[in-house]
Design a protein around this motif. Structure first.
Motif, PDB file in Angstrom:
ATOM      1  N   SER A  32       0.816  -1.214   0.000  1.00  0.00           N
ATOM      2  CA  SER A  32       0.000   0.000   0.000  1.00  0.00           C
ATOM      3  C   SER A  32       0.849   1.263   0.000  1.00  0.00           C
ATOM      4  N   GLY A  33       2.138   1.099  -0.205  1.00  0.00           N
ATOM      5  CA  GLY A  33       3.008   2.264  -0.230  1.00  0.00           C
ATOM      6  C   GLY A  33       4.414   1.847  -0.614  1.00  0.00           C
ATOM      7  N   PHE A  34       5.270   2.825  -0.705  1.00  0.00           N
ATOM      8  CA  PHE A  34       6.667   2.510  -1.007  1.00  0.00           C
ATOM      9  C   PHE A  34       7.532   3.512  -0.246  1.00  0.00           C
ATOM     10  N   ALA A  35       8.521   2.982   0.436  1.00  0.00           N
ATOM     11  CA  ALA A  35       9.416   3.871   1.168  1.00  0.00           C
ATOM     12  C   ALA A  35      10.802   3.261   1.168  1.00  0.00           C
ATOM     13  N   MET A  36      11.787   4.101   0.882  1.00  0.00           N
ATOM     14  CA  MET A  36      13.156   3.584   0.912  1.00  0.00           C
ATOM     15  C   MET A  36      14.122   4.660   1.381  1.00  0.00           C
ATOM     16  N   VAL A  37      15.168   4.182   2.030  1.00  0.00           N
ATOM     17  CA  VAL A  37      16.285   5.072   2.367  1.00  0.00           C
ATOM     18  C   VAL A  37      17.510   4.524   1.647  1.00  0.00           C
ATOM     19  N   MET A  38      18.079   5.357   0.790  1.00  0.00           N
ATOM     20  CA  MET A  38      19.280   4.948   0.049  1.00  0.00           C
ATOM     21  C   MET A  38      20.498   5.586   0.727  1.00  0.00           C
ATOM     22  N   ASN A  86       6.246  10.822 -14.083  1.00  0.00           N
ATOM     23  CA  ASN A  86       5.521  10.238 -15.205  1.00  0.00           C
ATOM     24  C   ASN A  86       4.081  10.098 -14.737  1.00  0.00           C
ATOM     25  N   ASP A  87       3.335  11.176 -14.876  1.00  0.00           N
ATOM     26  CA  ASP A  87       2.008  11.241 -14.253  1.00  0.00           C
ATOM     27  C   ASP A  87       0.939  10.702 -15.196  1.00  0.00           C
ATOM     28  N   GLN A  88       1.116   9.454 -15.605  1.00  0.00           N
ATOM     29  CA  GLN A  88       0.140   8.886 -16.535  1.00  0.00           C
ATOM     30  C   GLN A  88      -1.144   8.540 -15.806  1.00  0.00           C
ATOM     31  N   PRO A  89      -2.281   8.543 -16.499  1.00  0.00           N
ATOM     32  CA  PRO A  89      -3.547   8.301 -15.825  1.00  0.00           C
ATOM     33  C   PRO A  89      -3.626   6.875 -15.282  1.00  0.00           C
ATOM     34  N   GLY A  90      -4.386   6.736 -14.220  1.00  0.00           N
ATOM     35  CA  GLY A  90      -4.650   5.398 -13.680  1.00  0.00           C
ATOM     36  C   GLY A  90      -3.649   4.913 -12.656  1.00  0.00           C
ATOM     37  N   ASP A  92      -1.965   4.356  -9.178  1.00  0.00           N
ATOM     38  CA  ASP A  92      -2.417   4.366  -7.783  1.00  0.00           C
ATOM     39  C   ASP A  92      -1.326   5.027  -6.937  1.00  0.00           C
ATOM     40  N   ILE A  93      -1.402   6.332  -6.829  1.00  0.00           N
ATOM     41  CA  ILE A  93      -0.423   7.069  -6.019  1.00  0.00           C
ATOM     42  C   ILE A  93      -1.075   8.348  -5.512  1.00  0.00           C
ATOM     43  N   LYS A  94      -0.847   8.613  -4.231  1.00  0.00           N
ATOM     44  CA  LYS A  94      -1.341   9.884  -3.673  1.00  0.00           C
ATOM     45  C   LYS A  94      -0.141  10.823  -3.621  1.00  0.00           C
ATOM     46  N   ALA A  95       0.179  11.363  -4.769  1.00  0.00           N
ATOM     47  CA  ALA A  95       1.440  12.101  -4.867  1.00  0.00           C
ATOM     48  C   ALA A  95       1.328  13.483  -4.234  1.00  0.00           C
ATOM     49  N   ASP A 159       3.182   1.391  -9.147  1.00  0.00           N
ATOM     50  CA  ASP A 159       2.774   2.664  -9.739  1.00  0.00           C
ATOM     51  C   ASP A 159       3.631   3.817  -9.221  1.00  0.00           C
ATOM     52  N   ILE A 160       4.016   3.730  -7.969  1.00  0.00           N
ATOM     53  CA  ILE A 160       4.902   4.764  -7.418  1.00  0.00           C
ATOM     54  C   ILE A 160       6.222   4.750  -8.182  1.00  0.00           C
TER      55      ILE A 160
END
Lengths: 368, 544
Positions: A32-38, A86-90, A92-95, A159-160
């Motif tokens: 349900s999300g994506f988070a990373m520390v590089m 890349n803000d293509q339609p469809g 699933d991201i709450k940017a 999608d993120i």
């Protein structure tokens, strides 16, 4: 259950590798999300490894507030990467409207100060920025540290990644170390600050599970250090304790596990170092962790660590090749990114074990 | 018929009435000989009956005088409802019945000065803890533990805990080592047997509790500690290995300390701790009281006193401030045992408890090893009834207040908190203890419950509560050798052991569903309350 993962490599790699590590581990409505520390950055950040990198997501007004604040405090911008989405339609991201990754040079009067003082300043700046943005409701600041980049967003991780063009592997965003997690908070309100990995002064940590001593940890940590803030997630307790034991108390890493999951008294009493272990247990009783959990952490010196709860209620596995070590909640993630590794060398740490991977990818493991 | 005087005491004036069925009575005499209060006596009753055996009226008289058991109708011999008569009657011919309709006994009893009694408050027996539920259960997001299969670490600190940054650690070859000693801390079972003295208890009752403690430690592996009470201890025990289970109490009368100090050179082991009693919940602001009737020869010997009513002063003489108390009493008692033994303090719960706790937390010597707070529902062997019923402070919110005061300063856990006074009042001490721990206590202490396990029938509804008289019908709170024989010491000790073993299992039964394998000290998120006012005061969730 959150799935967590990390990769440490001798060769810089793109974030897509972290996604390949994580996606096979999905179960049900998990991702349900994506988070990373590089950490240990390459690509466009290669020339700026010693310049503090600010990672934030904000509105236009928030961006202006940050800029004004940094300017007024004499921070000098030296580089910036603003992803072109890349803000293509469809998708699933709450940017958020803006994602800013910006290297700064220290204010002139700070440039010759020892690193310890710079570390305190970096923390103060992040806390101030957080306060300003939080009060105005205009954004989130995740990390402000040399050679460290944090990206967090809500939505489907695939999608993120599309939105941030992470699948492109265009070489702009590269690192030798990543800690990653693919789930937003599903138990409480979805708050960007609640998504791990969490970062504090060079320490990165994500946790899979539940910390049932959250309340007592939080009540104690609040007064231990000014950087122990937020507490949007019970996993922050692990990070703050890691920071407290290593950075504040300056104890060797072996003692972290003794703090979060102390040995039972019957076992302590049979040990030669029982005086020390008992003292630790009683002085830091409020930092003990209960509940099912596994953690993966990255230390300021680049070492990576994993361990789990005292009853081994959550899984974790470490796999390795000559050039890469990866840690994941489930082995299917490792199979995806390192299918040719010698699986017989995989490590499934037990409830008393700590596994540490150093910068030469040497694996150290010990029982507490 | 004789004329009555309206101020005379009659049966209906007394709190307890004897209900007697003459037809069932065999006049065996057991009840009369059992009643230690002289509340019943054998007497005769005139039974006149007029009857007619013919169809036509032919009245005849029978005149019988039959032996019966009668209630003694004086204040001095008023029935206390202990029910020993009913226990010994083979035919269920007699029992005490509560007279719910009258308060004249209390009124009239004031003729003889302030009313004294034992037991606990009868006016403030409200049960806050019963409005609290363990409501945060591990379900799906995290697993409950298995109370039988998993291991649990049910231990609490007793002693001054240093903040991590003050620990005397040095780094040697990559390992932490102790540069010098830290204050002594013992990890003990979170259920402490509270301070009931030899004197308040019969020697044998005290021995039963002590036996249970030794058994729990040596056979069951539960490090239960017992406080001696203010009254010293037998020399043999002071010089035995079992001293390590005992917390020596010093109260304002210093009774028994002559003998303790003399025994120090002969001690084989250190005691578990020293508890400075400043006050107790049953009679805050009042010193200990042992009435002359109970100051038997052996009590005189242990305490070094003549036969007289022993009233400890309300304060430790010579101490006029808390700083002085810390500096003088704590330091000297620490020094007496070479700084190897934790020295804790016990106060009656009060509106001032938080101030006291704050002050102790900030003492620069870091020398106070525990703060014991005794609530209004604590029991006593003897007190003025006016103190028992009208002074004191409930324990639950007070423990919470003290814990949160420490949290505010980041000092929680440095001086362990122990709460008592009414723990186990309804028979389930594990539930009470668990809730107190979640609210911030490190452990609890119990006293009244222990003697109830030995056989005490007193309760907070005015039953018996005659611990002060020397007439305890169960042989627990008396020094009368004939009465003491009523107590089966081994059997009593067994009951205490059995209860604690069950307590241990029940505590795990509460730890397991909230997913904790060590004590959830301060885990207030595990609790909810069905009472909005209680929830608000304690800072826990209100549910309905």
């Amino acid at each position: 259950m959150c799935r967590i993962g990390s990769i440490k490599s001798k060769v810089a790699f793109s974030p897509s590798k972290a996604l390949y590590l994580m996606l096979p581990q999905q179960e049900g409505h998990d991702n349900s999300g994506f988070a990373m520390v590089m950490q240990d950055l390459y690509g466009i950040f290669t020339p700026y490894k010693d310049k503090p990198l600010l990672s934030l997501a904000c509105t236009q007004r928030g961006a202006q507030m940050v800029e004004d604040f940094m300017d007024s405090h004499n921070w000098e911008q030296v580089a910036e990467w603003i992803p072109v989405p890349n803000d293509q339609p469809g998708l699933d991201i709450k940017a958020m409207p803006y994602y800013i990754f910006r290297n700064y040079d220290y204010p002139e009067y700070y440039r010759d100060k020892p690193m310890a003082e710079k570390e305190e300043l970096l923390l103060d700046m992040r806390l101030k920025l957080r306060e300003i943005l939080e009060k105005a409701g205009e954004g989130y600041v995740y990390s402000f540290w040399p050679d460290v980049l944090t990206l967090k967003e809500i939505g489907d991780p695939r999608d993120i990644a599309t939105y941030f063009r992470l699948w492109d592997d265009n070489g702009c965003l590269m690192a030798k170390s990543v800690v990653v997690q693919c789930r937003q908070n599903t138990n409480y309100d979805i708050v960007r600050y609640a998504a791990h990995p969490f970062f504090l002064q060079g320490y990165t940590l994500c946790a899979n599970g539940e910390n049932t001593f959250y309340t007592k940890n939080k009540e104690f940590q609040k007064s231990l250090h000014r950087g122990y803030v937020g507490f949007e997630s019970d996993s922050q307790n692990f990070l703050y304790t890691l920071h407290y034991v290593l950075h504040e108390l300056k104890w060797p890493i072996e003692y972290y596990k003794h703090v979060i999951t102390p040995l039972p008294f019957t076992e302590i009493n049979q040990r030669e170092d029982k005086d020390v272990l008992t003292s630790i247990r009683q002085s830091l009783a409020h930092l003990e962790i209960n509940g099912p959990n596994t953690i993966i952490a990255n230390l300021p010196d680049g070492r990576m660590l994993t361990c789990c709860d005292s009853k081994k209620l959550r899984p974790v596995v470490v796999g390795r090749t000559d050039t890469m070590v990866a840690i994941a909640s489930e082995v299917c993630g490792l199979n995806e990114i390192m299918p040719d590794r010698d699986m017989s060398q995989d490590i499934y740490p037990n409830e008393r074990e700590v596994v540490v991977i150093d910068n030469d990818l040497e694996v150290q493991r010990w029982k507490q | 018929m004789e004329t009555i005087k309206v101020r005379d005491i009659t049966k209906s004036d007394l709190k307890w009435n004897i209900e007697y069925i003459a037809e069932r009575c065999t006049m065996c005499g057991s009840c009369v000989s059992t009643c230690t209060f002289g509340a019943i006596k054998a007497g005769v009753m005139r039974v006149d009956k007029i009857f007619s055996q013919n169809i036509k009226p032919d009245p005849q008289n029978t005149h019988k005088t039959i032996p019966v058991i009668k209630q003694v109708k004086t204040l001095a011999n008023a029935c206390v409802g202990c029910g020993m008569c009913a226990k010994v009657c083979p035919n269920d011919a007699i029992k005490p019945v509560r007279n719910t309709d009258d308060n004249r006994q209390t009124l009239m009893a004031h003729d003889a000065g302030p009313v004294k009694r034992g037991g606990r408050t009868n006016l403030n027996a409200q049960r806050t803890l019963d409005h609290i539920i363990v409501g945060r259960i591990s379900q799906m997001t995290d697993p409950s533990l298995d109370s039988i299969r998993h291991t649990f670490d049910v231990r609490s600190p007793f002693g001054r805990v240093l903040p991590a940054k003050s620990l005397p650690f040095i780094l040697k070859d990559g390992k932490l080592t102790m540069a010098h000693k830290a204050p002594p801390v013992q990890w003990i079972y979170p259920l402490i047997f509270s301070d009931m003295s030899i004197g308040a208890l019969s020697t044998r009752a005290w021995e039963a509790v002590a036996m249970a403690v030794a058994y729990l430690n040596e056979k069951c592996g539960l490090p239960v500690r017992m406080s001696s009470g203010e009254g010293g201890m037998p020399s043999k025990l002071l010089e035995s290995e079992q001293l390590k289970y005992m917390i020596l109490q010093i109260a304002s009368g210093h009774f028994g300390w002559n003998r303790i100090v003399k025994a120090i050179p002969k001690m084989k082991t250190d005691p578990a701790g020293v508890l400075i009693k400043i006050g107790q919940g049953a009679k805050p602001g009042d010193g200990g009281l042992l009435q002359a009737a109970k100051v038997a020869e052996h009590v005189q010997a242990i305490r070094g006193v003549p036969k007289a009513t022993l009233s400890s002063p309300p304060n430790h003489q010579g101490l006029y401030s808390i700083e002085e108390s810390v500096q003088k009493m704590h330091l000297s008692l620490n020094a007496a045992f070479g700084f190897r033994v934790p020295v804790a303090i016990k106060c009656a719960a009060s509106a001032t408890s938080v101030s006291v706790y704050n002050n102790l937390l900030r003492d620069p010597y870091q020398i106070c090893g525990g703060f014991f707070i005794d609530g209004i529902q604590g029991g006593t062997g003897a007190a003025n009834e006016i103190s028992l019923d009208h002074t004191g402070h409930p324990i639950v919110s007070k423990i919470r207040d003290c814990y949160l005061a420490a949290v505010k300063q980041g000092l929680q856990g440095q001086i362990p908190l122990y709460g008592g006074g009414g723990i186990g009042m309804t028979g389930n001490a594990a539930a009470d203890a668990f809730k107190m721990i979640c609210l911030g206590a490190n452990g609890v202490f119990v006293g009244k419950m222990l003697i109830q396990l030995l056989g005490c029938v007193g309760n907070e509804h005015g039953r018996c509560n005659a611990c002060n008289t020397g007439n305890c019908p169960t042989g627990i709170c008396t020094q009368d050798p004939r009465l003491v024989k009523r107590l089966d010491v081994e059997y009593g000790a067994e009951r205490i052991v059995d209860y604690v073993l069950t307590f241990d299992k029940e505590l795990r039964k509460l730890m397991a569903p909230i997913g904790n394998s060590s004590l959830p000290v301060g885990r207030s998120d595990a609790l909810v309350s069905t009472d909005a006012a209680i929830a608000k005061q304690l800072g826990i969730q209100y549910v309905c």
